[in-house]
Design an enzyme around this catalytic site. Structure first.
Site: not given
Length: 391
Positions: A180, A208, A239
């Site tokens: 990240s 991610h 996300k």
């Protein structure tokens, strides 16, 4: 009230060093441009990779679910908080991830904590990349398992760890899929190969990579064509999916075990209907609208190449996470502050989130940014970088 003077002293020291930061409230919806202190600025700090936080299909699904089911569930999943939509969504996710089963947790952080603390005992060992996410680190701390930390993406050190730990009942190799802070991708093919060679489990936190890598955003396992060879996949709904939560994609056995033993799952009220409905609609968007991922990667290439052409250090990034590595904590925050003055919201990240001397302004482009947005951001970076002596 007396008692917290020692904490205030530490805060005062942070202020003197230029590392104390205040929360920055947004005054608009999360988008490519947001409003801060009444001023519209380019957003480069959110995890809203695909711009789904305000996708009309997802908003409509959330609204309809509130009308039908209300705003909350009133219970944990194991008592009275499992709606039919929870299980339907988990089945949909499992099909999407090419796994046998899925289980949704309240956050990605609690997912990692819940898995590791539940499945490991003092008879086991966890082997973890040194730059894994804080939720993995904290999950490991909650176990009584032995631990071996291997050097970041160093496969020789990983193999040494596997050789050294063969006496344990179970060994589990844990890694982020995309890291990240640096934006690099874990060498999963080699990790899986070594795990199979030494009979170890593999757990990948794909927070991610969800919605970013793999066919239709299925993640790093699909990106490397490793479906069926990774024991535990952790995904996020917070996300690129644009909503809230985390999940595990694995076997029916592990799902059932975590329902009984995963403490964050057992002791947290289940997701409200709007969250589940919007997340389910997001999977449909991933399947039906691949253009969002295509724009994300087109924007990523444009912005990353622009930063590098200006002379900024973007490290080893391979993804939309593109750090501008400055080094000094205070200078990093000065860069972030100056960028905001110039109309770009890009947060500085320093110790302890990253190592000393590795402070950076972490940028993340999204599918919603236009080329004009990104060029304006590059112009701001150039101006600020020269003013502060970084360029």
């Amino acid at each position: 009230m007396k008692g917290f003077e020692y904490l205030q002293q530490e805060l005062d020291q942070m202020k003197e060093q230029g590392t104390f930061r205040r929360l920055v409230p947004l005054e608009s919806e999360q988008d490519a441009r947001v409003v801060i202190n009444g001023k519209e600025v380019i957003q480069l700090s959110s995890n809203n990779y695909l711009g789904l936080t305000n996708h009309p299909k997802m908003k409509q699904a959330a609204l309809e679910s509130v009308e039908k089911y209300g705003v909350g569930t009133g219970s944990v999943r194991t008592i009275a908080g499992t709606l039919s939509m929870h299980e339907e969504f988990e089945q949909k996710l499992a099909k999407f991830k090419h796994t046998e089963a899925c289980l949704v947790f309240q956050s990605g952080f609690s997912t990692n904590q819940g898995i590791l603390s539940a499945i490991l005992t003092d008879k086991d060992v966890v082997i973890s990349d040194e730059l894994n996410h804080a939720s993995i680190i904290d999950g490991i701390r909650l176990t009584k398992a032995a631990r071996r930390i291997y050097k970041h993406v160093d496969m020789e050190d990983l193999e040494a760890a596997l050789k050294e730990t063969q006496e344990y009942r179970k060994r589990i190799v844990v890694t982020d899929g995309v890291f990240s802070m640096d934006g690099n991708i874990a060498p999963l093919p080699k990790i899986v190969e070594l795990a199979e060679k030494y009979d170890a489990l593999v757990m990948v936190d794909d927070a991610h990579a969800s919605g970013v890598l793999g066919e239709n955003g299925r993640g790093t396992i699909d990106h490397f064509n490793l479906n069926g060879r990774v024991h535990i996949q952790v995904g996020t709904l917070s996300k690129a999916i644009g909503v809230l939560g985390g999940y595990i994609a694995s076997t029916e056995t592990l799902r059932n075990y975590l329902i009984h033993k995963g403490r964050p799952f057992l002791f947290s009220t289940s997701h409200p209907p709007a969250v589940i409905a919007a997340s389910s609609a997001a999977v449909d968007v991933l399947l039906d609208e691949p253009e969002h991922m295509e724009r994300l990667w087109e924007n990523t290439r444009f912005f990353k190449e622009g930063l590098q052409a200006l002379g900024f250090d973007t490290g080893i990034s391979e993804t939309p996470i593109t750090p501008v590595i400055v080094g000094d904590d205070a200078l990093t925050h000065k860069l972030s502050d100056r960028l905001l003055e110039l109309g770009v919201f890009a947060q500085g990240i320093a110790f302890p989130t990253v190592a000393k001397g590795k402070a950076r302004v972490r940028t993340i482009v999204t599918a919603k940014h236009t080329k004009e947005d990104l060029q304006a951001a590059l112009d701001a970076f150039e101006k600020a970088g020269k003013e502060l002596g970084i360029l």
